[in-house]
Motif scaffolding. Structure first.
Motif, PDB file in Angstrom:
ATOM      1  N   LEU A 250      -2.384   6.879   4.856  1.00 27.53           N
ATOM      2  CA  LEU A 250      -2.813   6.777   3.461  1.00 27.53           C
ATOM      3  C   LEU A 250      -3.299   8.152   3.013  1.00 27.53           C
ATOM      4  O   LEU A 250      -4.099   8.791   3.713  1.00 27.53           O
ATOM      5  CB  LEU A 250      -3.936   5.749   3.303  1.00 27.53           C
ATOM      6  CG  LEU A 250      -4.400   5.477   1.860  1.00 27.53           C
ATOM      7  CD1 LEU A 250      -3.271   4.854   1.046  1.00 27.53           C
ATOM      8  CD2 LEU A 250      -5.617   4.557   1.858  1.00 27.53           C
ATOM      9  N   SER A 251      -2.792   8.611   1.880  1.00 28.52           N
ATOM     10  CA  SER A 251      -3.141   9.933   1.359  1.00 28.52           C
ATOM     11  C   SER A 251      -3.506   9.830  -0.111  1.00 28.52           C
ATOM     12  O   SER A 251      -2.963   8.992  -0.847  1.00 28.52           O
ATOM     13  CB  SER A 251      -1.953  10.905   1.503  1.00 28.52           C
ATOM     14  OG  SER A 251      -1.577  11.074   2.846  1.00 28.52           O
ATOM     15  N   ALA A 252      -4.410  10.707  -0.529  1.00 27.28           N
ATOM     16  CA  ALA A 252      -4.778  10.801  -1.941  1.00 27.28           C
ATOM     17  C   ALA A 252      -4.816  12.273  -2.329  1.00 27.28           C
ATOM     18  O   ALA A 252      -5.377  13.103  -1.591  1.00 27.28           O
ATOM     19  CB  ALA A 252      -6.131  10.142  -2.198  1.00 27.28           C
ATOM     20  N   GLN A 269      -6.217  12.873   3.810  1.00 24.04           N
ATOM     21  CA  GLN A 269      -5.168  12.110   4.470  1.00 24.04           C
ATOM     22  C   GLN A 269      -5.660  11.543   5.799  1.00 24.04           C
ATOM     23  O   GLN A 269      -6.461  12.165   6.500  1.00 24.04           O
ATOM     24  CB  GLN A 269      -3.951  13.010   4.729  1.00 24.04           C
ATOM     25  CG  GLN A 269      -3.369  13.656   3.476  1.00 24.04           C
ATOM     26  CD  GLN A 269      -2.232  14.603   3.784  1.00 24.04           C
ATOM     27  OE1 GLN A 269      -2.439  15.791   4.024  1.00 24.04           O
ATOM     28  NE2 GLN A 269      -1.008  14.086   3.786  1.00 24.04           N
ATOM     29  N   TYR A 270      -5.136  10.347   6.133  1.00 27.29           N
ATOM     30  CA  TYR A 270      -5.493   9.708   7.397  1.00 27.29           C
ATOM     31  C   TYR A 270      -4.295   8.920   7.896  1.00 27.29           C
ATOM     32  O   TYR A 270      -3.656   8.184   7.124  1.00 27.29           O
ATOM     33  CB  TYR A 270      -6.688   8.775   7.212  1.00 27.29           C
ATOM     34  CG  TYR A 270      -7.154   8.107   8.490  1.00 27.29           C
ATOM     35  CD1 TYR A 270      -7.875   8.818   9.446  1.00 27.29           C
ATOM     36  CD2 TYR A 270      -6.868   6.768   8.733  1.00 27.29           C
ATOM     37  CE1 TYR A 270      -8.295   8.209  10.617  1.00 27.29           C
ATOM     38  CE2 TYR A 270      -7.295   6.148   9.902  1.00 27.29           C
ATOM     39  CZ  TYR A 270      -8.007   6.877  10.846  1.00 27.29           C
ATOM     40  OH  TYR A 270      -8.421   6.279  12.013  1.00 27.29           O
ATOM     41  N   GLY A 271      -3.953   9.082   9.192  1.00 26.23           N
ATOM     42  CA  GLY A 271      -2.828   8.364   9.763  1.00 26.23           C
ATOM     43  C   GLY A 271      -3.145   7.829  11.144  1.00 26.23           C
ATOM     44  O   GLY A 271      -3.981   8.379  11.870  1.00 26.23           O
ATOM     45  N   VAL A 272      -2.465   6.734  11.529  1.00 24.11           N
ATOM     46  CA  VAL A 272      -2.665   6.074  12.819  1.00 24.11           C
ATOM     47  C   VAL A 272      -1.309   5.829  13.471  1.00 24.11           C
ATOM     48  O   VAL A 272      -0.353   5.403  12.805  1.00 24.11           O
ATOM     49  CB  VAL A 272      -3.407   4.738  12.648  1.00 24.11           C
ATOM     50  CG1 VAL A 272      -3.519   4.001  13.990  1.00 24.11           C
ATOM     51  CG2 VAL A 272      -4.787   4.962  12.051  1.00 24.11           C
ATOM     52  N   ARG A 298      -4.929  11.004  13.071  1.00 27.27           N
ATOM     53  CA  ARG A 298      -5.025  12.330  12.457  1.00 27.27           C
ATOM     54  C   ARG A 298      -5.724  12.206  11.107  1.00 27.27           C
ATOM     55  O   ARG A 298      -5.401  11.335  10.301  1.00 27.27           O
ATOM     56  CB  ARG A 298      -3.644  12.962  12.277  1.00 27.27           C
ATOM     57  CG  ARG A 298      -3.660  14.270  11.468  1.00 27.27           C
ATOM     58  CD  ARG A 298      -2.316  14.979  11.513  1.00 27.27           C
ATOM     59  NE  ARG A 298      -2.046  15.440  12.873  1.00 27.27           N
ATOM     60  CZ  ARG A 298      -0.818  15.700  13.332  1.00 27.27           C
ATOM     61  NH1 ARG A 298       0.234  15.516  12.563  1.00 27.27           N
ATOM     62  NH2 ARG A 298      -0.676  16.140  14.573  1.00 27.27           N
ATOM     63  N   THR A 299      -6.693  13.096  10.881  1.00 30.67           N
ATOM     64  CA  THR A 299      -7.410  13.179   9.607  1.00 30.67           C
ATOM     65  C   THR A 299      -7.276  14.598   9.079  1.00 30.67           C
ATOM     66  O   THR A 299      -7.442  15.557   9.829  1.00 30.67           O
ATOM     67  CB  THR A 299      -8.903  12.848   9.788  1.00 30.67           C
ATOM     68  OG1 THR A 299      -9.039  11.592  10.459  1.00 30.67           O
ATOM     69  CG2 THR A 299      -9.608  12.781   8.438  1.00 30.67           C
TER      70      THR A 299
END
Length: 435
Positions: A250-252, A269-272, A298-299
């Motif tokens: 999810l990114s903004a 941004q944050y991903g799993v 990752r952040t």
């Protein structure tokens, strides 16, 4: 000592620099999608250089590798081109059908030689559909939602791929909604069990779905994009490759335009799992390995600013913080700050410089530090920051600490020529253009 003083000062100023960039609101806002306009278009970078180390040899490039990217001015040891054609092939009522075909070629050295040419775009759009409130439907292989930090050559989100989508549907509140379906890593693998000698055919393919709600007006000349990705891993868990996992990101992004002749992008941004986009400096929005479990995270927080306050002066500034975590490797943090000022003496000649500093900290071991500076007298088709083509002569100097020596040598195009040294110089010529 000077290197450490510069690095500490730059990293200490990172939070303040990000705040300043947001407040000043300055990099022209990227469009939601790289819409291909009719005609012949493309990109090219190529050049030749050398190093002063070890009696000379191929050009040296300075970076820490791993989960980082490097500052690119006078620091690109490869050659790359992409080009193609877009044409309106039909029109029905108010709907225009556009076909696009592009090819590309990449060489890890200065010479393209007989490198393989690949197809990077092959798709058709139906533009201006009433059912989508003026939006677009498409099918094929394409570049998709891939804005970048130019200095780092980093597409902080990249949804390229082969699939289908509905773009910029205009009847969903203040913003525009887009949905795309992609099939990634769509190949098979073979695995032979060393005990039974049985061969199994498997796949690490994934279904990727992207949803974007963007161009939301939030302030004067400012918009917000929210981009999400959900990745479904395919294949069997018992085929010898390992358990498959799903992932997401999810990114903004807040984009501010029309300030000091440029604009600003601030992103979180944050991903799993596969949602981090790759094992090293993968791009959010794409599918990483489906073997990545929920422990892989990752952040990223960044700010990218580009300004053109005077006809003959422009500048890009970037500040970025990224944290990577996994059970296998622990956690690491990459922090970087860089600036590229451009001063034009005439409409066709400008002086370009770039200073960037990187720091990587890990759970076990000392921090790695690298600072790179480049000076490049440049012939250019215009005085602006983004004026191209540019024909550059450059000198690049890199300085790093002992902890970074192995990483710099491992990621240097000319090989481990620096041995235990902690500095190096390269020089050469390069052309960059887009059209």
């Amino acid at each position: 000592m000077l290197h450490r003083t510069m690095l500490k000062a730059a990293l200490k100023s990172l939070p303040a620099a990000i705040v300043l960039a947001i407040a000043s609101g300055t990099v022209a806002a990227d469009p939601m999608f790289p819409s291909d306009s009719e005609g012949f278009h493309g990109y090219l970078r190529a050049g030749a250089g050398s190093t002063t180390a070890d009696g000379g040899g191929p050009q040296s490039c300075y970076g820490l590798g791993g989960n980082t990217t490097k500052y690119r001015l006078g620091n690109e040891c490869d050659a790359y081109t992409e080009f193609g054609y877009t044409k309106a092939i039909a029109k029905s009522d108010n709907v225009t059908y556009m076909a696009t075909l592009w090819v590309n070629a990449f060489a890890p050295t200065s010479d393209f030689g007989d490198r393989k040419v690949g197809i990077v775009k092959a798709y058709v759009e139906a533009q201006g559909l009433d059912a989508l409130a003026g939006g677009t439907a498409w099918v094929g292989k394409r570049f998709y939602y891939r804005p970048d930090i130019h200095m780092l050559d980093t597409q902080y989100i990249n949804m390229n791929g082969t699939g289908a989508g509905l773009d910029r549907i205009g009847n969903f509140g203040p913003g525009k909604l887009s949905y795309a379906f992609f099939k990634d890593n769509d190949v098979t693998n073979t695995f032979t069990d060393p005990v039974t000698n049985k061969t199994t055919v498997s796949t690490q393919s994934a279904v990727r779905q992207n949803l974007i709600y963007g161009e939301i007006p939030v302030n004067v000349n400012g918009t917000l994009d929210i981009a999400g990705t959900f990745i479904s891993g395919q294949g069997k868990n018992n085929d010898g490759l390992g358990e498959r996992h799903n992932g997401w990101q999810l990114s903004a992004f807040h984009r501010q335009s029309k300030v000091w002749g440029g604009g600003n992008t601030f992103g979180v941004q944050y991903g799993v799992g596969p949602g981090i986009g790759g094992a090293s400096n993968g791009q959010f929005g794409a599918s990483g390995s489906t073997l990545f479990g929920s422990d892989v995270k990752r952040t990223r927080v960044f700010n990218d600013m580009a300004i053109q306050p005077l006809w003959n002066f422009g500048m890009e500034f970037v500040a970025l913080w990224q944290k990577d975590q996994s059970n296998a490797t622990g956690s690491s943090v990459w922090t970087t700050v860089g600036v590229r000022p451009v001063y034009a003496l005439t409409n066709n000649f400008k002086l370009v410089a770039e200073l960037g500093t990187d720091r990587v900290t890990q759970e076990n071991g000392p921090a790695k530090r690298l600072t790179k500076i480049t000076f490049a007298p440049t012939l250019s088709a215009g005085p602006g920051l983004w004026s191209r083509p540019e024909l550059r002569a450059f000198v690049t100097y890199g300085k790093w600490n002992d902890a970074a020596t192995a990483s710099v040598n491992a990621n240097n195009n000319s090989g481990p020529v620096y041995n235990n040294n902690t500095s190096g110089t390269s020089y050469g010529f390069q052309v960059e253009t887009w059209f």
